[in-house]
Design a protein around this motif. Structure first.
Motif, mmCIF file in Angstrom:
data_model
loop_
_atom_site.group_PDB
_atom_site.id
_atom_site.type_symbol
_atom_site.label_atom_id
_atom_site.label_comp_id
_atom_site.label_asym_id
_atom_site.label_seq_id
_atom_site.Cartn_x
_atom_site.Cartn_y
_atom_site.Cartn_z
ATOM 1 N N GLY A 1 -7.209 -8.451 0.090
ATOM 2 C CA GLY A 1 -6.582 -7.510 1.022
ATOM 3 C C GLY A 1 -5.563 -6.576 0.389
ATOM 4 N N MET A 2 -4.526 -7.132 -0.206
ATOM 5 C CA MET A 2 -3.488 -6.294 -0.808
ATOM 6 C C MET A 2 -4.069 -5.487 -1.970
ATOM 7 N N ASN A 3 -4.960 -6.144 -2.727
ATOM 8 C CA ASN A 3 -5.577 -5.452 -3.867
ATOM 9 C C ASN A 3 -6.347 -4.210 -3.410
ATOM 10 N N THR B 1 0.828 -1.213 0.000
ATOM 11 C CA THR B 1 0.000 0.000 0.000
ATOM 12 C C THR B 1 0.861 1.262 0.000
ATOM 13 N N LEU C 1 -0.909 -13.381 -2.663
ATOM 14 C CA LEU C 1 -0.473 -13.958 -3.941
ATOM 15 C C LEU C 1 -1.331 -13.444 -5.091
ATOM 16 N N GLY C 2 -2.638 -13.351 -4.859
ATOM 17 C CA GLY C 2 -3.562 -13.023 -5.954
ATOM 18 C C GLY C 2 -3.548 -11.537 -6.292
ATOM 19 N N ASP D 1 -4.162 -2.238 5.078
ATOM 20 C CA ASP D 1 -4.519 -2.952 6.312
ATOM 21 C C ASP D 1 -4.647 -2.009 7.508
ATOM 22 N N GLN E 1 3.840 -11.728 -2.819
ATOM 23 C CA GLN E 1 3.794 -10.324 -2.388
ATOM 24 C C GLN E 1 5.190 -9.679 -2.391
ATOM 25 N N ARG F 1 2.533 -13.293 1.999
ATOM 26 C CA ARG F 1 1.132 -13.536 2.359
ATOM 27 C C ARG F 1 0.274 -13.441 1.100
ATOM 28 N N THR G 1 0.298 2.394 13.942
ATOM 29 C CA THR G 1 0.615 3.414 14.950
ATOM 30 C C THR G 1 -0.096 4.716 14.605
ATOM 31 N N VAL H 1 7.761 5.176 12.798
ATOM 32 C CA VAL H 1 6.886 6.276 13.202
ATOM 33 C C VAL H 1 6.491 5.988 14.646
ATOM 34 N N ASP I 1 9.808 2.946 6.869
ATOM 35 C CA ASP I 1 9.315 1.628 7.296
ATOM 36 C C ASP I 1 10.194 1.115 8.439
ATOM 37 N N SER I 2 9.546 0.494 9.402
ATOM 38 C CA SER I 2 10.280 -0.010 10.568
ATOM 39 C C SER I 2 11.143 -1.222 10.216
HETATM 40 C C1 FAD Z 1 -2.346 -15.855 4.520
HETATM 41 C C2 FAD Z 1 -2.697 -14.582 3.840
HETATM 42 C C3 FAD Z 1 -2.941 -14.601 2.490
HETATM 43 C C4 FAD Z 1 -3.270 -13.423 1.815
HETATM 44 N N1 FAD Z 1 -3.502 -13.480 0.476
HETATM 45 C C5 FAD Z 1 -3.836 -12.365 -0.184
HETATM 46 C C6 FAD Z 1 -4.022 -12.371 -1.616
HETATM 47 O O1 FAD Z 1 -3.898 -13.405 -2.270
HETATM 48 N N2 FAD Z 1 -4.334 -11.192 -2.239
HETATM 49 C C7 FAD Z 1 -4.450 -10.030 -1.513
HETATM 50 O O2 FAD Z 1 -4.759 -8.985 -2.128
HETATM 51 N N3 FAD Z 1 -4.228 -9.977 -0.161
HETATM 52 C C8 FAD Z 1 -3.928 -11.108 0.505
HETATM 53 N N4 FAD Z 1 -3.660 -11.054 1.846
HETATM 54 C C9 FAD Z 1 -3.697 -9.769 2.567
HETATM 55 C C10 FAD Z 1 -2.426 -8.947 2.326
HETATM 56 O O3 FAD Z 1 -1.270 -9.672 2.700
HETATM 57 C C11 FAD Z 1 -2.483 -7.645 3.114
HETATM 58 O O4 FAD Z 1 -3.749 -7.055 2.931
HETATM 59 C C12 FAD Z 1 -1.387 -6.672 2.624
HETATM 60 O O5 FAD Z 1 -0.109 -7.131 3.015
HETATM 61 C C13 FAD Z 1 -1.603 -5.277 3.203
HETATM 62 O O6 FAD Z 1 -0.578 -4.430 2.754
HETATM 63 P P1 FAD Z 1 -0.257 -3.103 3.531
HETATM 64 O O7 FAD Z 1 0.869 -2.474 2.787
HETATM 65 O O8 FAD Z 1 -1.503 -2.331 3.747
HETATM 66 O O9 FAD Z 1 0.213 -3.588 4.969
HETATM 67 P P2 FAD Z 1 1.492 -4.447 5.376
HETATM 68 O O10 FAD Z 1 1.845 -5.412 4.307
HETATM 69 O O11 FAD Z 1 1.230 -4.970 6.746
HETATM 70 O O12 FAD Z 1 2.654 -3.351 5.415
HETATM 71 C C14 FAD Z 1 2.742 -2.408 6.472
HETATM 72 C C15 FAD Z 1 4.177 -1.913 6.571
HETATM 73 O O13 FAD Z 1 4.240 -0.921 7.599
HETATM 74 C C16 FAD Z 1 5.407 -1.113 8.360
HETATM 75 N N5 FAD Z 1 5.161 -0.522 9.678
HETATM 76 C C17 FAD Z 1 4.337 -0.968 10.657
HETATM 77 N N6 FAD Z 1 4.361 -0.128 11.707
HETATM 78 C C18 FAD Z 1 5.208 0.879 11.394
HETATM 79 C C19 FAD Z 1 5.634 2.057 12.067
HETATM 80 N N7 FAD Z 1 5.196 2.371 13.295
HETATM 81 N N8 FAD Z 1 6.532 2.874 11.443
HETATM 82 C C20 FAD Z 1 6.989 2.570 10.199
HETATM 83 N N9 FAD Z 1 6.613 1.469 9.514
HETATM 84 C C21 FAD Z 1 5.728 0.640 10.103
HETATM 85 C C22 FAD Z 1 5.629 -2.614 8.371
HETATM 86 O O14 FAD Z 1 6.996 -2.938 8.594
HETATM 87 C C23 FAD Z 1 5.165 -3.015 6.969
HETATM 88 O O15 FAD Z 1 6.228 -3.046 6.039
HETATM 89 C C24 FAD Z 1 -3.358 -12.213 2.551
HETATM 90 C C25 FAD Z 1 -3.096 -12.193 3.920
HETATM 91 C C26 FAD Z 1 -2.789 -13.363 4.574
HETATM 92 C C27 FAD Z 1 -2.529 -13.342 6.070
#
Ligand code: FAD
Length: 375
Positions: free
Chosen positions: A283-285, A16, A49-50, A271, A107, A47, A169, A131, A35-36
């Motif tokens: 989720g990621m999408n 994201t 894949l799709g 997320d 991912q 996590r 946070t 942060v 990023d931390s």
């Molecule tokens: C088993 C499993 C399968 C999945 N399969 C799919 C799929 O097939 N397709 C799909 O679309 N989604 C899927 N998802 C969901 C997907 O993995 C998440 O929705 C996605 O990773 C969210 O991305 P994000 O960047 O919002 O958050 P995250 O990937 O959690 O990234 C957040 C980032 O913020 C950083 N961070 C956290 N706190 C701080 C801070 N205080 N200061 C600085 N940095 C910080 C972390 O280090 C991290 O790098 C799956 C999830 C699971 C558990």
């Protein structure tokens, strides 16, 4: 002040945060992204894949889509099996538009492709930078950052984007609630590498009484199994000799969404704003979609519209993933019998099949107005 000169901090360099940075950078902004962690998620522990058709459309202006299509595996069939009986076989390539419904790519690979494109704009995440606090005055947020060497920086930003995951946070600092529920049962997953290439064109759900094992490709020689059954590994029928068990994990599923997606000049995406079950691979999408909308709205000076525009999409996806999860996690024998009869019947109805594919493609949320011809 022109929107291009506003100071923007992105907390989190997951899919994201990286997408938000890229969408802003390609429109002339120079965001900071922290990023931390020490780097993107390890390749073997991915996590998500799709990658759905909506995401491919959204990432096409930055040309990330071209790179994804070169590396990803295309899913052509979605099958549901009960015992030795094939309940349904949905051809996922029949969706309208330039992309098929779903591609799979780990991912960690997707994040590395986003990082590569971001570097073309000379923007790079500041790794190992946490942060720690965001001021309660969200109109001109003041952020405290702590680096691995212990140094601390406090700075004011015009805009802060909280893309820092489920335990955000940023969300907690500005006092936004994250209500919802956790499912009682856990989910389990394991990735196996095989001694030879295996078929990668389909996703298969095997239904048991009760429980399920889903199987989908990760690469040409790795399959992921995901299940509601703790002993699922003993039930897997491997398609070839196992070379190694690459990764295994278990997790509880939560359905939650932030009570507000923005407060003043602090915006939540991915997320940090919503979590749900992986059923439907949304989720990621959805996080990438949030980031693209936010990047566009900030560039247009219309970021105040973000929360109202995104909340309906979040509600749609939470509802859809909840329904899918309830279907696959059923325990009542009577309900299971009805489901096993109803699913093949419903999937033979073209309108129902198209609605399912529409959702899997991500086309059930609002179409991006800045991409000509997007569905
Ligand atoms: C088993 C499993 C399968 C999945 N399969 C799919 C799929 O097939 N397709 C799909 O679309 N989604 C899927 N998802 C969901 C997907 O993995 C998440 O929705 C996605 O990773 C969210 O991305 P994000 O960047 O919002 O958050 P995250 O990937 O959690 O990234 C957040 C980032 O913020 C950083 N961070 C956290 N706190 C701080 C801070 N205080 N200061 C600085 N940095 C910080 C972390 O280090 C991290 O790098 C799956 C999830 C699971 C558990």
């Amino acid at each position: 002040m022109a929107s291009g000169h506003r100071s923007i901090l992105i907390a989190g360099a997951g899919a994201t945060g990286l997408t938000a940075a890229l969408e802003l950078a390609r429109r002339g902004h120079v965001p900071r992204i922290v990023d931390s962690d020490a780097g993107p998620v390890p390749l073997a522990e991915s996590r998500a894949l799709g990658i759905n058709a909506r995401t491919l459309a959204l990432l096409s202006p930055s040309r990330v889509t071209d790179a994804i299509l070169q590396e990803a595996q295309r899913i052509a069939h979605f099958r549901i099996v009960s015992g030795n009986r094939l309940l349904a076989d949905v051809d996922t390539t029949t969706v309208p538009g330039p992309y098929s419904a779903m591609q799979v790519l780990a991912q960690g690979h997707t994040e590395r492709l986003l990082l590569g494109k971001l570097s073309d704009f000379e923007v790079a995440p500041e790794w190992q930078t946490v942060v720690e606090t965001v001021s309660h005055d969200p109109s001109k947020p003041r952020v405290t950052l702590r680096r691995a060497d212990g140094s601390v920086e406090t700075a004011d930003f015009d805009i802060v984007i909280g893309a820092d995951g489920a335990h955000s946070t940023v969300r907690k600092a500005v006092g936004i609630d994250f209500p919802g529920q956790a499912l009682e049962s856990s989910f389990y997953l394991a990735d196996f590498r095989y001694a030879e290439p295996i078929g990668t064109g389909s996703v298969e759900i095997n239904l048991f009484d009760p429980g399920m094992i889903g199987c989908l490709p990760v690469t040409r020689d790795v399959l992921r199994y995901i299940s509601t059954l703790p002993d699922f590994e003993s039930r897997i029928r491997h398609p070839a000799r196992v070379a190694e068990r690459v990764w295994a994990s278990d997790f509880r599923i939560h359905f939650r969404r932030a009570s507000e997606m923005a407060r003043g000049n602090v915006f939540l995406a991915g997320d940090a704003a919503h979590i749900h079950s992986p059923a439907g691979a949304r989720g990621m999408n959805l996080g990438i979609e949030d980031a693209c909308w936010l990047g566009w709205l900030i560039s247009e000076g219309r970021e105040r519209e973000y929360a109202a525009l995104r909340m309906p999409a979040v509600q749609t996806v939470l509802k859809q993933t909840h329904q899918l999860t309830s279907l696959i996690a059923m325990k009542n024998p009577m309900a299971i019998a009805v489901r096993n009869l109803a699913v093949p019947f419903l999937l033979r109805i073209p309108a129902f099949r198209q609605k399912l594919l529409h959702g899997v493609s991500g086309y059930d949320t609002q179409s991006p107005p800045w991409i000509a011809g997007a569905l």
